[in-house]
Design a protein around this motif. Structure first.
Motif, short mmCIF file in Angstrom:
data_model
loop_
_atom_site.label_atom_id
_atom_site.label_comp_id
_atom_site.label_asym_id
_atom_site.label_seq_id
_atom_site.Cartn_x
_atom_site.Cartn_y
_atom_site.Cartn_z
N HIS A 87 27.37 -13.96 79.18
CA HIS A 87 28.01 -12.83 79.86
C HIS A 87 27.15 -12.36 81.04
O HIS A 87 27.68 -12.07 82.13
CB HIS A 87 28.24 -11.70 78.85
CG HIS A 87 29.08 -10.59 79.36
ND1 HIS A 87 28.86 -9.27 79.01
CD2 HIS A 87 30.13 -10.56 80.23
CE1 HIS A 87 29.75 -8.51 79.62
NE2 HIS A 87 30.52 -9.27 80.36
N ALA A 88 25.84 -12.29 80.85
CA ALA A 88 24.94 -11.92 81.95
C ALA A 88 25.04 -12.93 83.09
O ALA A 88 25.07 -12.56 84.26
CB ALA A 88 23.50 -11.82 81.44
N GLU A 132 17.49 -19.25 88.73
CA GLU A 132 16.96 -17.88 88.82
C GLU A 132 17.61 -16.98 87.76
O GLU A 132 16.93 -16.14 87.16
CB GLU A 132 17.21 -17.30 90.22
CG GLU A 132 16.30 -17.90 91.27
CD GLU A 132 16.65 -17.40 92.67
OE1 GLU A 132 15.70 -17.07 93.41
OE2 GLU A 132 17.85 -17.34 93.02
N ILE A 133 18.90 -17.15 87.55
CA ILE A 133 19.59 -16.35 86.52
C ILE A 133 19.00 -16.66 85.15
O ILE A 133 18.73 -15.75 84.36
CB ILE A 133 21.11 -16.59 86.56
CG1 ILE A 133 21.69 -16.04 87.87
CG2 ILE A 133 21.79 -15.96 85.34
CD1 ILE A 133 23.15 -16.38 88.11
N GLU A 134 18.77 -17.94 84.87
CA GLU A 134 18.16 -18.35 83.59
C GLU A 134 16.78 -17.71 83.42
O GLU A 134 16.46 -17.15 82.37
CB GLU A 134 18.02 -19.87 83.52
CG GLU A 134 19.32 -20.62 83.31
CD GLU A 134 19.84 -20.50 81.88
OE1 GLU A 134 19.04 -20.46 80.94
OE2 GLU A 134 21.07 -20.42 81.73
N ALA A 135 15.97 -17.80 84.47
CA ALA A 135 14.61 -17.25 84.41
C ALA A 135 14.64 -15.73 84.28
O ALA A 135 13.85 -15.15 83.52
CB ALA A 135 13.83 -17.66 85.66
N TYR A 136 15.58 -15.10 84.97
CA TYR A 136 15.69 -13.64 84.89
C TYR A 136 16.11 -13.21 83.48
O TYR A 136 15.55 -12.27 82.91
CB TYR A 136 16.66 -13.13 85.95
CG TYR A 136 16.80 -11.62 85.98
CD1 TYR A 136 15.68 -10.80 86.05
CD2 TYR A 136 18.05 -11.02 85.96
CE1 TYR A 136 15.80 -9.42 86.07
CE2 TYR A 136 18.19 -9.65 85.99
CZ TYR A 136 17.07 -8.85 86.04
OH TYR A 136 17.19 -7.48 86.06
N TRP A 137 17.07 -13.90 82.90
CA TRP A 137 17.50 -13.59 81.54
C TRP A 137 16.32 -13.70 80.57
O TRP A 137 16.15 -12.86 79.68
CB TRP A 137 18.65 -14.49 81.10
CG TRP A 137 19.03 -14.24 79.67
CD1 TRP A 137 18.65 -14.96 78.57
CD2 TRP A 137 19.81 -13.16 79.17
NE1 TRP A 137 19.16 -14.41 77.42
CE2 TRP A 137 19.87 -13.29 77.76
CE3 TRP A 137 20.47 -12.08 79.76
CZ2 TRP A 137 20.57 -12.39 76.95
CZ3 TRP A 137 21.16 -11.18 78.95
CH2 TRP A 137 21.20 -11.35 77.56
N ALA A 138 15.51 -14.71 80.76
CA ALA A 138 14.37 -14.95 79.86
C ALA A 138 13.35 -13.80 79.89
O ALA A 138 12.59 -13.63 78.94
CB ALA A 138 13.68 -16.27 80.21
N PRO A 142 17.53 -7.95 81.88
CA PRO A 142 18.96 -7.67 82.10
C PRO A 142 19.75 -7.32 80.84
O PRO A 142 20.91 -6.92 80.92
CB PRO A 142 19.48 -8.97 82.71
CG PRO A 142 18.54 -10.02 82.27
CD PRO A 142 17.21 -9.35 82.11
N GLN A 143 19.14 -7.43 79.68
CA GLN A 143 19.90 -7.33 78.44
C GLN A 143 20.53 -5.98 78.17
O GLN A 143 21.55 -5.90 77.48
CB GLN A 143 19.01 -7.76 77.27
CG GLN A 143 18.64 -9.23 77.39
CD GLN A 143 17.66 -9.68 76.33
OE1 GLN A 143 17.51 -9.05 75.31
NE2 GLN A 143 17.00 -10.80 76.59
#
Length: 193
Positions: A87-88, A132-138, A142-143
């Motif tokens: 979803h993020a 970048e989205i993957e790294a940011y989620w990690a 953003p949760q």
């Protein structure tokens, strides 16, 4: 020093923003239904929630009570907090390389009645890669953030520019909030030396 405002929110960002203008608060989260009503416009939605929070807070204290709500809006659709990684990713892909709006409403109930306003800020994001989205989620950031990002945090590198109030995007439009507080006789800079 005694508090001069009841903040009907568990948001540490809102408490910090109020402290930055010298307003000492008592914090108490209130429980209201945050489900958008059918056909409810985003601006009406955040104004309703801010008002409901302020009114609920006002029932818990003799102090003026402030409620606020922020929505990230893309193509007239409210983007809430991400349910999960997918979803993020979907939300950040939708925001990537384009403009969206952040609407923040604030309401203060006190001796002058219920005063409220809504501030809309235009946010322009650069293209964001899937990596970048993957790294940011990690990072975990953003949760619990509306729209899946925090402008005051790591996602600041995605934001090309804004038109409007930076503090509203963080969670509370300070210029407009100060005006409402003064109309409710809540002193500013109370905690300042």
């Amino acid at each position: 020093m005694s508090a001069s405002l009841f903040l009907a929110s568990a948001s540490p960002r809102r408490r910090e923003l109020l402290a930055s203008i010298g307003v000492d608060t008592v914090v108490g989260a209130v429980n209201i239904d945050e489900t958008p009503r059918p056909g409810e416009a985003p601006g009406d939605y955040v104004l309703r929630l801010a008002s409901e929070k302020a009114c609920a807070g006002g029932k818990l204290t003799l102090l003026p009570a402030l409620g606020s709500d922020t929505a990230v809006v893309c193509d007239e659709r409210i983007l809430g907090k991400p349910h999960d990684k997918a979803h993020a990713h979907e939300m950040l892909r939708a925001l990537s390389g384009r403009q969206h709006q952040v609407m923040t409403a604030v309401a203060v109930i006190g001796g002058a009645g219920l005063l409220k306003t809504c501030v809309t800020t235009q946010v322009f994001m650069r293209d964001i890669t899937d990596a970048e989205i993957e790294a940011y989620w990690a990072t975990g950031e953003p949760q619990d953030k509306a729209g899946g990002y925090a402008i005051q945090g790591l996602a600041s590198v995605f934001v090309e520019r804004i038109e409007g109030s930076y503090s509203a995007v963080v969670g509370l439009p300070l210029f407009e909030t100060a005006q409402l507080l003064q109309r409710q006789d809540v002193p500013l800079w109370k905690a300042m030396p």
